[in-house]
Design a protein around this motif. Structure first.
Motif, PDB file in Angstrom:
ATOM      1  N   GLN A  82      -6.943 -29.930 -19.501  1.00  0.00           N
ATOM      2  CA  GLN A  82      -7.558 -30.401 -18.993  1.00  0.00           C
ATOM      3  C   GLN A  82      -6.610 -31.172 -17.500  1.00  0.00           C
ATOM      4  O   GLN A  82      -6.887 -32.653 -16.835  1.00  0.00           O
ATOM      5  CB  GLN A  82      -8.487 -31.734 -19.127  1.00  0.00           C
ATOM      6  CG  GLN A  82      -9.587 -30.349 -20.023  1.00  0.00           C
ATOM      7  CD  GLN A  82     -10.383 -29.826 -19.110  1.00  0.00           C
ATOM      8  OE1 GLN A  82     -11.039 -30.043 -17.837  1.00  0.00           O
ATOM      9  NE2 GLN A  82     -10.946 -28.653 -19.897  1.00  0.00           N
ATOM     10  N   LYS A  83      -5.252 -30.817 -16.848  1.00  0.00           N
ATOM     11  CA  LYS A  83      -4.075 -31.711 -16.399  1.00  0.00           C
ATOM     12  C   LYS A  83      -4.938 -31.887 -15.241  1.00  0.00           C
ATOM     13  O   LYS A  83      -4.614 -33.129 -14.742  1.00  0.00           O
ATOM     14  CB  LYS A  83      -3.344 -30.239 -16.512  1.00  0.00           C
ATOM     15  CG  LYS A  83      -2.317 -30.861 -18.262  1.00  0.00           C
ATOM     16  CD  LYS A  83      -1.800 -31.905 -18.374  1.00  0.00           C
ATOM     17  CE  LYS A  83      -0.607 -31.606 -19.242  1.00  0.00           C
ATOM     18  NZ  LYS A  83      -0.420 -33.096 -20.231  1.00  0.00           N
ATOM     19  N   ILE A  84      -5.521 -31.570 -15.344  1.00  0.00           N
ATOM     20  CA  ILE A  84      -5.803 -31.945 -12.788  1.00  0.00           C
ATOM     21  C   ILE A  84      -6.772 -33.031 -12.581  1.00  0.00           C
ATOM     22  O   ILE A  84      -7.083 -33.845 -11.889  1.00  0.00           O
ATOM     23  CB  ILE A  84      -6.389 -30.424 -12.046  1.00  0.00           C
ATOM     24  CG1 ILE A  84      -6.435 -30.559 -10.881  1.00  0.00           C
ATOM     25  CG2 ILE A  84      -8.041 -30.106 -12.726  1.00  0.00           C
ATOM     26  CD1 ILE A  84      -6.951 -29.296 -10.484  1.00  0.00           C
ATOM     27  N   TYR A  85      -7.854 -33.093 -14.238  1.00  0.00           N
ATOM     28  CA  TYR A  85      -8.915 -34.015 -14.106  1.00  0.00           C
ATOM     29  C   TYR A  85      -7.892 -35.512 -14.070  1.00  0.00           C
ATOM     30  O   TYR A  85      -8.108 -36.299 -14.084  1.00  0.00           O
ATOM     31  CB  TYR A  85      -9.875 -33.332 -14.848  1.00  0.00           C
ATOM     32  CG  TYR A  85     -10.127 -32.451 -14.610  1.00  0.00           C
ATOM     33  CD1 TYR A  85     -11.405 -31.948 -13.743  1.00  0.00           C
ATOM     34  CD2 TYR A  85     -10.600 -30.970 -15.231  1.00  0.00           C
ATOM     35  CE1 TYR A  85     -11.821 -31.335 -13.123  1.00  0.00           C
ATOM     36  CE2 TYR A  85     -11.443 -30.201 -14.848  1.00  0.00           C
ATOM     37  CZ  TYR A  85     -11.685 -30.177 -13.917  1.00  0.00           C
ATOM     38  OH  TYR A  85     -12.516 -28.733 -12.965  1.00  0.00           O
ATOM     39  N   GLU A  86      -7.175 -34.749 -15.763  1.00  0.00           N
ATOM     40  CA  GLU A  86      -6.102 -35.921 -15.929  1.00  0.00           C
ATOM     41  C   GLU A  86      -5.467 -36.903 -14.778  1.00  0.00           C
ATOM     42  O   GLU A  86      -5.245 -37.985 -14.661  1.00  0.00           O
ATOM     43  CB  GLU A  86      -4.941 -35.282 -17.074  1.00  0.00           C
ATOM     44  CG  GLU A  86      -4.412 -37.099 -17.853  1.00  0.00           C
ATOM     45  CD  GLU A  86      -3.433 -36.623 -18.694  1.00  0.00           C
ATOM     46  OE1 GLU A  86      -2.986 -36.915 -19.066  1.00  0.00           O
ATOM     47  OE2 GLU A  86      -3.405 -34.882 -19.306  1.00  0.00           O
ATOM     48  N   MET A  87      -4.599 -35.787 -13.590  1.00  0.00           N
ATOM     49  CA  MET A  87      -3.810 -36.509 -12.911  1.00  0.00           C
ATOM     50  C   MET A  87      -5.004 -36.783 -11.810  1.00  0.00           C
ATOM     51  O   MET A  87      -4.602 -37.985 -11.007  1.00  0.00           O
ATOM     52  CB  MET A  87      -3.495 -35.334 -12.325  1.00  0.00           C
ATOM     53  CG  MET A  87      -2.456 -34.964 -13.208  1.00  0.00           C
ATOM     54  SD  MET A  87      -1.178 -34.104 -12.361  1.00  0.00           S
ATOM     55  CE  MET A  87      -2.106 -32.687 -11.656  1.00  0.00           C
ATOM     56  N   ALA A  88      -5.938 -36.336 -11.400  1.00  0.00           N
ATOM     57  CA  ALA A  88      -7.006 -36.785 -10.715  1.00  0.00           C
ATOM     58  C   ALA A  88      -7.932 -38.918 -10.875  1.00  0.00           C
ATOM     59  O   ALA A  88      -7.593 -39.554 -10.563  1.00  0.00           O
ATOM     60  CB  ALA A  88      -8.130 -35.925 -10.398  1.00  0.00           C
ATOM     61  N   GLN A  89      -7.816 -38.333 -13.245  1.00  0.00           N
ATOM     62  CA  GLN A  89      -8.212 -40.059 -12.270  1.00  0.00           C
ATOM     63  C   GLN A  89      -7.094 -41.144 -12.835  1.00  0.00           C
ATOM     64  O   GLN A  89      -7.475 -42.335 -12.469  1.00  0.00           O
ATOM     65  CB  GLN A  89      -9.080 -39.566 -14.567  1.00  0.00           C
ATOM     66  CG  GLN A  89      -9.669 -41.094 -14.879  1.00  0.00           C
ATOM     67  CD  GLN A  89      -9.892 -40.957 -16.455  1.00  0.00           C
ATOM     68  OE1 GLN A  89      -9.649 -39.589 -16.604  1.00  0.00           O
ATOM     69  NE2 GLN A  89     -10.673 -41.718 -16.908  1.00  0.00           N
ATOM     70  N   VAL A  90      -6.110 -40.710 -13.364  1.00  0.00           N
ATOM     71  CA  VAL A  90      -5.209 -41.636 -13.399  1.00  0.00           C
ATOM     72  C   VAL A  90      -4.323 -41.793 -11.849  1.00  0.00           C
ATOM     73  O   VAL A  90      -3.980 -43.440 -11.550  1.00  0.00           O
ATOM     74  CB  VAL A  90      -3.656 -40.454 -13.809  1.00  0.00           C
ATOM     75  CG1 VAL A  90      -2.698 -42.150 -14.040  1.00  0.00           C
ATOM     76  CG2 VAL A  90      -3.933 -40.688 -15.839  1.00  0.00           C
ATOM     77  N   HIS A  91      -4.478 -41.520 -11.059  1.00  0.00           N
ATOM     78  CA  HIS A  91      -3.770 -41.083  -9.259  1.00  0.00           C
ATOM     79  C   HIS A  91      -4.994 -42.176  -8.838  1.00  0.00           C
ATOM     80  O   HIS A  91      -4.903 -42.481  -7.644  1.00  0.00           O
ATOM     81  CB  HIS A  91      -3.195 -40.982  -8.890  1.00  0.00           C
ATOM     82  CG  HIS A  91      -1.426 -39.894  -9.562  1.00  0.00           C
ATOM     83  ND1 HIS A  91      -1.342 -40.490  -9.823  1.00  0.00           N
ATOM     84  CD2 HIS A  91      -1.981 -38.827 -10.382  1.00  0.00           C
ATOM     85  CE1 HIS A  91       0.214 -40.680 -10.183  1.00  0.00           C
ATOM     86  NE2 HIS A  91      -0.301 -39.140 -10.750  1.00  0.00           N
TER      87      HIS A  91
END
Length: 489
Positions: A82-91
């Motif tokens: 779930q890398k893309i969701y993790e990046m979207a949540q972080v940023h």
């Protein structure tokens, strides 16, 4: 124009009020533009910072993936853990990745904002991205009163080969800035409202103070008369400029009283001076041709010339005529009569005109007459003066003309005689046309400017008229008309 008709006090009052209002409106306008510009810059910088951080995160994921780094594996690489969701949540940003053709590969959200993204990137955006020097394109849109910025950049491998297109949709939230702007404008309005009230009070008293002294001066000036003793102005607590104006007025009063004493004497002296100027001008007219005639005769004198007696007789006759003219002027002046006294004689106009031209030695003067005898009732001396004045003016107009010409002609026009003097000189400008017959008006460096005025007066005395036509750098034609002698007179 109506503003200019207002009193000075009212204009000062209105000007100060408008100055305060104009300054407040200008500052408010500049502030609004400044806030908007700062908001735009803030959002652009914020998007650039988020984009840089996300790109670094994407590069880290690509460097540590077990998949082969190519466009087809992009969805699998970023769905792993779930890398893309993790990046979207972080940023706190929505992240969309498209292939190089603009088709959607993966997104941090299953449902996109319809205002910012779609399943396919428009071709014009891909073209602008390809042509951008920085390989980055920022697309701005506005829908439902909301502003969006969407950045498009390439995702590359370790050899900088494009793999996919990264899209970051960004919603501009200006609510905080708008609140700050509104608060600032409210505070500014309060300050300027206070300044406006202060300006109204200040403008009222200042305009009243400035114009008080001017009103006193104005009343005194309106009461100033030449035929009575005028009072000086005494004023206190005025500005330096008002004091200077009062001093000038008081000085003018002193000069006015002195002038009133001298006025009667001055008017009589002025009348004598004008008479003397006219006499000097009229006497000067025959003196110059006389001198030229003497010089010419002296150069051409030949005692062995068989016609010497006849030439001497003509020369003497010319001088005697001019001497008679000066004598008549002097007599008229001494007797306070017209210059010279009118003598109604029956004259042969062509003969007298030719006689007047004999004093001129210029070889470019030609004479033409329609008939050898055209009779008119005129004073001999004054007719000669009319012709010599017109010819003399024509000669002066030919200064620096390469091929000078003067034509003097005498013709009959029904019941009138017409003497025409034409030249190819510099002409008379339209500005001088209305003033050409005014006394003391001249366009030459010397002379009193009385010649044409005297000619006009003489001609009109004999119920005649004088007029002219002229073209600049082409020449001038003067025409003198007066009644000819009829058979029953």
């Amino acid at each position: 124009m109506k503003l200019l008709k207002l009193s000075l006090r009212t204009r000062i009052f209105i000007s100060m009020i408008l100055l305060v209002l104009g300054a407040s409106i200008l500052i408010a306008t500049v502030s609004v533009f400044q806030y908007k510009a700062e908001a735009e810059t803030y959002h652009q910088k914020r998007l650039e910072r988020k984009e840089q951080a996300i790109r670094e995160n994407i590069n880290f994921v690509l460097a540590n993936t077990t998949y082969m780094v190519k466009t087809e594996n992009i969805p699998a690489i970023f769905k792993e853990r779930q890398k893309i969701y993790e990046m979207a949540q972080v940023h706190q940003m929505e992240i969309n990745i498209y292939d190089l053709e603009g088709r959607l590969l993966i997104s941090s959200k299953e449902q996109f904002f319809k205002d910012t993204t779609d399943y396919l990137i428009p071709k014009k955006i891909i073209e602008r991205l390809d042509n951008a020097p920085s390989r980055r394109y920022l697309h701005k849109t506005e829908r439902d009163h909301k502003k969006y910025q969407s950045s498009y950049t390439y995702i590359t491998d370790n050899k900088f080969k494009p793999l996919a297109i990264l899209n970051l949709p960004y919603l501009q939230d200006d609510s905080k800035l708008n609140r700050d702007l509104k608060d600032f404008l409210m505070r500014l309005a309060e300050v300027y409202l206070f300044m406006l009230m202060l300006a109204i009070i200040l403008a009222y008293f200042l305009s009243k103070y400035i114009t008080k002294s001017l009103n006193i001066i104005s009343e005194k000036i309106n009461q100033t008369r030449l035929d009575k003793r005028n009072q000086k102005i005494e004023i206190t607590n005025a500005s330096e400029e008002i004091y200077a104006l009062v001093a000038a007025y008081n000085s003018m009063i002193d000069d006015l009283e002195e002038s009133a004493v001298k006025l009667a004497t001055s008017e009589r002296e002025q009348a004598w001076r004008e008479m003397a100027k006219q006499v000097a001008h009229e006497i000067k007219n025959p003196l110059t041709p006389m001198r030229l005639s003497v010089q010419s005769f002296e150069r051409r004198f030949d005692k062995d010339d068989p016609e010497i007696d006849q030439k001497l007789k003509e020369f003497c006759s010319t001088l005697i005529n001019q001497i008679d003219t000066m004598s008549s002027i002097a007599s008229a002046f001494s007797n306070f009569a017209k210059m010279p006294a009118q003598q109604n004689e029956i004259l042969n106009v062509p003969k007298i005109t030719k006689l007047a031209l004999d004093i001129f030695n210029e070889n470019y003067i030609s004479f033409y007459t329609q008939k050898n005898e055209i009779l008119a009732k005129f004073d001999r001396t004054q007719l000669i003066r009319v012709v010599t004045n017109l010819v003399k003016n024509a000669i002066q107009a030919l200064d620096e003309v390469t091929d000078p010409k003067i034509v003097v002609s005498v013709e009959e026009e029904e019941k009138m005689v017409c003497i025409c003097v034409s030249d190819n000189g510099h002409g008379i400008t339209s500005e001088n046309s209305d003033k050409i017959f005014e006394p003391k008006f001249t366009t030459k460096n010397s002379g009193m400017g009385l010649g044409l005025a005297m000619v006009k007066k003489i001609v009109e005395t004999y119920k005649g008229s004088i007029n002219f036509t002229s073209k600049p750098d082409k020449g001038t034609i003067f025409k003198v008309r007066f009644p000819k002698k009829t058979e029953n007179k």
